[in-house]
Scaffold this active site. Structure first.
Site, PDB file in Angstrom:
ATOM      1  N   LYS A 138       1.405   7.058   6.307  1.00 26.96           N
ATOM      2  CA  LYS A 138       0.622   6.712   5.698  1.00 26.96           C
ATOM      3  C   LYS A 138      -1.232   7.742   6.040  1.00 26.96           C
ATOM      4  O   LYS A 138      -1.429   8.107   6.865  1.00 26.96           O
ATOM      5  CB  LYS A 138       0.412   5.650   6.863  1.00 26.96           C
ATOM      6  CG  LYS A 138       1.672   4.731   7.007  1.00 26.96           C
ATOM      7  CD  LYS A 138       0.812   3.249   7.434  1.00 26.96           C
ATOM      8  CE  LYS A 138       2.301   2.493   7.437  1.00 26.96           C
ATOM      9  NZ  LYS A 138       1.420   0.686   8.461  1.00 26.96           N
TER      10      LYS A 138
ATOM     11  N   GLN B 168       1.187  -1.150  -0.174  1.00 27.14           N
ATOM     12  CA  GLN B 168      -0.224   0.065   0.151  1.00 27.14           C
ATOM     13  C   GLN B 168       0.865   1.209  -0.076  1.00 27.14           C
ATOM     14  O   GLN B 168       2.043   1.205   0.702  1.00 27.14           O
ATOM     15  CB  GLN B 168      -1.116   0.039   1.029  1.00 27.14           C
ATOM     16  CG  GLN B 168      -1.997  -1.537   1.299  1.00 27.14           C
ATOM     17  CD  GLN B 168      -3.055  -1.015   2.440  1.00 27.14           C
ATOM     18  OE1 GLN B 168      -3.079   0.242   2.888  1.00 27.14           O
ATOM     19  NE2 GLN B 168      -3.792  -2.505   2.813  1.00 27.14           N
TER      20      GLN B 168
ATOM     21  N   PHE C  57      10.824   8.003  11.822  1.00 26.09           N
ATOM     22  CA  PHE C  57      12.217   7.356  11.282  1.00 26.09           C
ATOM     23  C   PHE C  57      13.281   7.111  12.712  1.00 26.09           C
ATOM     24  O   PHE C  57      13.583   7.505  13.692  1.00 26.09           O
ATOM     25  CB  PHE C  57      12.957   8.095  10.670  1.00 26.09           C
ATOM     26  CG  PHE C  57      12.564   7.198   8.529  1.00 26.09           C
ATOM     27  CD1 PHE C  57      10.872   7.217   8.038  1.00 26.09           C
ATOM     28  CD2 PHE C  57      13.448   7.224   7.218  1.00 26.09           C
ATOM     29  CE1 PHE C  57      10.651   7.303   7.314  1.00 26.09           C
ATOM     30  CE2 PHE C  57      13.107   7.471   6.555  1.00 26.09           C
ATOM     31  CZ  PHE C  57      11.557   6.844   6.533  1.00 26.09           C
ATOM     32  N   LEU C  58      13.367   5.516  12.853  1.00 29.42           N
ATOM     33  CA  LEU C  58      14.704   5.123  13.564  1.00 29.42           C
ATOM     34  C   LEU C  58      15.964   5.066  13.075  1.00 29.42           C
ATOM     35  O   LEU C  58      15.738   5.967  11.219  1.00 29.42           O
ATOM     36  CB  LEU C  58      14.097   2.966  13.471  1.00 29.42           C
ATOM     37  CG  LEU C  58      13.171   2.593  14.249  1.00 29.42           C
ATOM     38  CD1 LEU C  58      12.992   1.563  14.114  1.00 29.42           C
ATOM     39  CD2 LEU C  58      13.320   3.419  15.638  1.00 29.42           C
TER      40      LEU C  58
ATOM     41  N   ASP D 196      -2.420  -9.257  11.129  1.00 29.76           N
ATOM     42  CA  ASP D 196      -0.770  -8.481  10.918  1.00 29.76           C
ATOM     43  C   ASP D 196       0.894  -8.876  11.207  1.00 29.76           C
ATOM     44  O   ASP D 196       1.493  -7.678  11.063  1.00 29.76           O
ATOM     45  CB  ASP D 196      -1.333  -8.100   9.706  1.00 29.76           C
ATOM     46  CG  ASP D 196      -0.339  -7.602   8.201  1.00 29.76           C
ATOM     47  OD1 ASP D 196       0.507  -8.739   7.902  1.00 29.76           O
ATOM     48  OD2 ASP D 196      -0.306  -6.580   7.920  1.00 29.76           O
TER      49      ASP D 196
ATOM     50  N   ASP E 151       4.332  -1.142  12.075  1.00 27.92           N
ATOM     51  CA  ASP E 151       3.386  -1.293  11.167  1.00 27.92           C
ATOM     52  C   ASP E 151       2.154  -2.151  11.695  1.00 27.92           C
ATOM     53  O   ASP E 151       2.170  -3.550  12.106  1.00 27.92           O
ATOM     54  CB  ASP E 151       3.729  -2.616  10.459  1.00 27.92           C
ATOM     55  CG  ASP E 151       3.613  -2.115   8.879  1.00 27.92           C
ATOM     56  OD1 ASP E 151       2.426  -1.489   9.470  1.00 27.92           O
ATOM     57  OD2 ASP E 151       4.259  -3.194   7.478  1.00 27.92           O
TER      58      ASP E 151
END
Length: 480
Positions: free
Chosen positions: A192, A176, A297-298, A362, A381
């Site tokens: 997202k 996606q 962000f990592l 998921d 996620d």
């Protein structure tokens, strides 16, 4: 017939009809509940909670004004039998019985370990850099951040929600659309977009692997992870964007090529990805305003290792994974590294509890930091969480129920939440109330959290009983 309409007789007649209707409704509900109970005996199946009418049944009868109908209200279960097992150290008799199930937190005490962070391990951190850099500096092998660093997390959330966007590019891979957002000082976030309203649930005929991701699930997951005391998820915030000025004017021509005006005169685009990037799955604004989630962000300098989750689903319409039919699957998992020692198996059990509360099926892989020995399991996620408010997917708890093991600290947190003055639903709602796109979750999703906490505690109680029963049988056999 004329006498029927005399005032006194008319009142009696209406009252009789009213009570008859109430009784009929109650009888139908009892039959409905019995039928559902017969169809949901599998503990690793799913529980459809639409039939759980006890709470509002009392309200219906109470509002009817009938003093003659007695309805029993479910008493609050404090789980006192579990509370005594969280008091450390356990006495000798309790330790012999329950040490295999309730793992003492002192055995993995943070105070006894070297709490190195990235900065101490010489990860290059930009001096006087962004809030994201300061956040990175405080990541340890135990958690993503500590509550002592709450101010840094708050600053990072604010910056992701308000700082000007310098560049936008599509993230490669994935099923996606996701966008990489770049701010000043090279600060980055993963975007997202919103696809549908908060009250839209997973379609009944959709498999878990074909469900759409929800930006609100990412936001709620961060706050839930924090409330549970895990602190293994990256900070996530919501934000409203102008598609024209904050995406199209900041991106390359490739993303622009996929843009169009919908029949409703909304500005849309779909980008490029494996499955859901076409006109029928486009992202559309209102008319050009779009909300979404921004996840920190990592560190790019830190290497992360990707592991296949031992309780990974088959991702097939027909096949089942081995663990779904093997009752001794956990014994096989425990034989091999990294699950034969250390924190990893307990982390996955924590993760299963976390996923169950969200309804997230998921979970095919997970990640850890390479530079830390025995790193915590990163919670990443969660876009497919919070999709089914009325169905509790018990198979998500397979690691907990198969292994019958849980950290004492995790159990204590669940009990404190369950018996506290404020339910988890309210705590999470309050935690998300300051998000720029609040309210984040549909109310039934919040209510599901309280129901699921009790389901987890009942599962732990059953585990303890089963383990003790098995030990008793072994003792009886040895005596014979």
């Amino acid at each position: 017939m004329k006498s029927l309409f005399k005032p006194k007789l008319r009142i009696r007649f209406i009252t009789f009809i009213g009570y008859s209707l109430v009784c009929a409704v109650i009888l139908i509900l009892l039959v409905f509940q019995l039928n559902l109970n017969l169809n949901h005996k599998s503990f690793l199946g799913h529980v459809d909670t639409k039939h759980e009418i006890q709470d509002w049944w009392h309200t219906i009868v109470k509002n009817s004004g009938s003093p003659d109908i007695n309805v029993s209200i479910k008493a609050h279960d404090s789980f006192n039998d579990l509370q005594v097992l969280t008091i450390e150290p356990l006495d000798a008799s309790q330790y012999d019985k329950y040490a295999d199930v309730i793992v003492s937190s002192s055995s993995i005490s943070k105070a006894a370990q070297n709490r190195n962070n990235f900065n101490e391990l010489r990860l290059i951190i930009i001096k006087n850099g962004s809030s994201l850099n300061r956040f990175h500096r405080h990541i340890t092998r135990f958690d993503m951040y500590s509550e002592e660093n709450a101010k840094i997390v708050s600053e990072l959330l604010k910056d992701m929600a308000t700082q000007p966007i310098l560049h936008v590019e599509q993230k490669t891979g994935g099923t996606q659309l996701k966008l990489v957002i770049t701010y000043q000082n090279k600060m980055k976030a993963l975007f997202k977009p919103m696809r549908f309203p908060r009250e839209q649930q997973t379609l009944p005929n959709h498999f878990y692997f074909s469900d759409f991701e929800r930006h609100t699930a990412e936001i709620a997951a961060f706050h839930l992870d924090r409330l549970l005391g895990f602190r293994r998820a990256v900070p996530v915030t919501g934000r409203l964007l102008n598609i024209t000025s904050e995406i199209f004017q900041k991106t390359d021509a490739e993303l622009m090529k996929t843009s169009f005006i919908s029949p409703a005169n909304n500005l849309c685009f779909h980008g490029k990805c494996s499955y859901y990037c076409d006109t029928s799955h486009a992202i559309c604004g209102q008319p050009d305003t779009l909300e979404g989630s921004f996840a920190a962000f990592l560190p790019e300098e830190s290497e992360r290792k990707i592991w296949r989750h031992p309780w990974r689903r088959s991702y097939s319409r027909k096949k089942k994974a081995q663990w779904e039919s093997d009752n001794k699957y956990c014994e096989k998992v425990r034989r091999d590294p990294p699950y034969d020692e250390g924190r990893r198996l307990l982390d996955l059990i924590d993760m299963s509890i976390f996923d169950f509360l969200m309804g997230n099926m998921d979970r095919h892989h997970y990640e850890t930091f390479r530079m830390f020995n025995d790193s915590f399991t990163i919670h990443l996620d969660h876009g497919r969480g919070f999709g089914k408010a009325f169905i509790d997917e018990m198979s998500i708890l397979a690691p907990l129920l198969h292994c019958c093991q849980i950290r004492s600290s995790t159990l204590k947190t669940l009990l404190d939440i369950h018996n506290g003055n404020e339910p988890l639903s309210k705590s999470l709602k309050n935690a998300m109330s300051n998000d720029p796109i609040a309210p984040i979750l549909w109310e039934p999703h919040l209510n599901a959290l309280d129901r699921r906490v009790e389901i987890i505690l009942n599962g732990i109680r059953n585990c303890i009983r089963n383990v003790q029963h098995a030990k008793d049988e072994i003792e009886e056999t040895s005596e014979v």
